[in-house]
Design an enzyme around this catalytic site. Structure first.
Site, PDB file in Angstrom:
ATOM      1  N   SER A 168       0.870  -1.426   0.015  1.00 41.77           N
ATOM      2  CA  SER A 168       0.280   0.179  -0.018  1.00 41.77           C
ATOM      3  C   SER A 168       0.888   1.719   0.171  1.00 41.77           C
ATOM      4  O   SER A 168       1.959   1.385  -0.673  1.00 41.77           O
ATOM      5  CB  SER A 168      -0.986  -0.501   1.210  1.00 41.77           C
ATOM      6  N   ASP A 377      -8.571  -5.883  -5.829  1.00 39.09           N
ATOM      7  CA  ASP A 377      -8.514  -4.297  -5.041  1.00 39.09           C
ATOM      8  C   ASP A 377      -8.739  -3.583  -5.924  1.00 39.09           C
ATOM      9  O   ASP A 377      -9.232  -3.646  -7.055  1.00 39.09           O
ATOM     10  CB  ASP A 377      -6.568  -4.277  -4.924  1.00 39.09           C
ATOM     11  N   HIS A 436      -6.724  -6.056  -1.744  1.00 38.65           N
ATOM     12  CA  HIS A 436      -5.166  -5.838  -1.440  1.00 38.65           C
ATOM     13  C   HIS A 436      -4.067  -5.790  -0.434  1.00 38.65           C
ATOM     14  O   HIS A 436      -3.300  -5.925  -0.706  1.00 38.65           O
ATOM     15  CB  HIS A 436      -5.734  -4.418  -0.236  1.00 38.65           C
TER      16      HIS A 436
END
Length: 459
Positions: A168, A377, A436
């Site tokens: 991320s 994601d 994610h």
């Protein structure tokens, strides 16, 4: 490795198991297990700015000089999310947040080094909030200082190549650290070998990501034309704000866009677009950031990862309870995640800045760069990743784009788990049926991928 071994190794909290901490300036700064399998501590990366680290020595480590054993530095996102807590107990460390052994721990492929970065995150803290970082470059310099303190006097660590693996927002830290570390290595200030950098579902080009949300959700029937028009309007506002250098305003508009997406989609999960926010679709035990308040906008992401676990399994309870007692050196007035909201606030002016040029510089310097992304994601959608990759100025890009992908499987199972392709020092992994949090959603194929990235002797 059996549960009882890990329990003895990691979580029996007695004076016998813990090396007495060393002190500097009245603050304990290093400790570990008696057998040397774990070490942890603080580095004062700047005066009154303290960064916490935790190193696990793999029980699978080999000593073959021809096949050096890798060290994996895990960098969490946020900004303000704790690698020592989330990456460790929720994703790739030896134990999960119920303190059960994790069969897919990345210790099978390398040592693990978790860091609460930037300062103010997790157990890391600053004595004055003005010492919090305001740019990704500042975060990279602090991490370089930490590596200098850890590696320069430890020849065992120096013999192992370091692989920086980020998730991320951590991807932005990873590339700024990579460039800062290369500069320090060249100047003789840092003694280590940089093996490579891996960017997992990483927030490398915010503009490309926000532009991908509406079209992607429209294609999968999660929003309609009205939602697409509304989202595209805000995307153009963000594009203009970034062009004008109004970065904090762009961050605010990013939050507004999320609100439009949530309203138009009946609260889609930004971590897995096949799920609703709050349904657990992110596939973590969503207590993982229960102590982080960051901002209301950021919390919309975290809400989808929260469950009312309470007691065992709650990461905040674990980190401020049994783990803090185990570590012994965490100051009494430091609460895990207590300053994390400020970390996000102070980085808000750099939040929407891209780091594509930094990837180009690393590729030109010959550094192995890997990109991997979960198919489901949304926040860092693969559609956005492919868009920023195509903006690279790297000389090998056209060749990379022209070659075919190779399917990925897991053991004898012939179900397609993903695809990959590589050209020279650039590598890309498309991980199917993952959101994610790729290591959680697809642990088997991810472990194989990490072995490839790190060239681990333990294949």
């Amino acid at each position: 490795m059996c549960k009882s071994h890990f329990a003895v190794l990691l979580f029996i909290i007695t004076a016998i198991c813990i090396i007495l901490p060393h002190f500097h300036g009245g603050l304990a700064n290093a400790a570990g297990t008696q057998d040397g399998s774990e070490q942890w501590g603080y580095v004062e990366v700047r005066p009154r700015a303290h960064m916490f680290w935790w190193h696990y020595k793999s029980p699978y480590r080999t000593q073959d000089p021809s096949k050096p054993w890798p060290i994996i530095l895990w960098l969490q996102g946020g900004p303000g999310a704790s690698g020592v807590g989330i990456g460790n107990f929720e994703e790739v460390g030896p134990l999960d947040n119920f303190l059960n052994p994790r069969n897919s721990t990345w210790l099978k492929k390398g040592d693990l080094l978790f860091v609460d970065n930037p300062v103010g995150t997790g157990y890391s803290f600053v004595e004055d909030k003005e010492l919090l970082v305001k740019t990704d470059e500042e975060a990279g310099r602090d991490l370089t200082t930490l590596l200098i303190k850890l590696f320069n006097k430890n020849k065992t660590l120096q013999r192992s190549p370091l692989y920086i693996v980020a998730e991320s927002y951590g991807g932005k830290y990873a590339v700024t650290l990579g460039l800062s570390a290369l500069k320090a290595i060249k100047a003789g200030k840092l003694k280590l070998t940089l093996g490579g950098i891996a960017l997992g579902n990483s927030w490398m080009s915010p503009m490309d990501f926000v532009a991908s949300w509406g079209p992607l959700l429209k294609d999968v029937s999660r929003i309609d034309n009205s939602g697409l028009v509304k989202s595209n309007s805000l995307v153009e506002t963000i594009r203009q704000q970034i062009a004008n250098g109004s970065m904090k305003e762009a961050t605010k508009s990013w939050g507004d866009l999320e609100g439009v997406i949530m309203d138009s989609s009946n609260s889609v999960d930004f971590y897995n677009f096949l799920s609703d926010s709050g349904s657990g679709g992110g596939s973590l035990t969503t207590s993982m950031i229960s102590t982080i308040s960051v901002t209301n906008k950021y919390l919309r992401h975290l809400d989808s990862l929260r469950v009312t676990a309470g007691g065992d399994g709650d990461l905040g309870t674990l980190m401020n309870g049994v783990i803090k007692k185990k570590l012994k050196i965490i100051p009494k007035d430091v609460t895990w995640g207590g300053q994390s909201d400020l970390v996000f606030e102070y980085l808000s002016g750099d939040f929407m800045s891209p780091k594509i040029n930094e990837v180009d510089k690393l590729l030109r310097a010959g550094v192995n760069v890997t990109v991997y992304n979960g198919q489901l994601d949304l926040i860092c959608a693969t559609k956005g990743v492919e868009a920023w990759v195509e903006k690279l100025k790297w000389e090998g890009l056209n060749k990379f784009l022209s070659i075919d992908r190779t399917p990925m499987y897991c053991g004898a199972d012939r179900k397609t788990r993903g695809f990959t392709k590589s050209y020279k020092n650039f590598h890309f992994y498309w991980i199917l049926e993952a959101g994610h949090f790729v290591p959680v959603n697809q642990p088997c194929v991810t472990l194989d991928m990490v072995g490839n990235i790190t060239r681990s002797p333990n294949k």
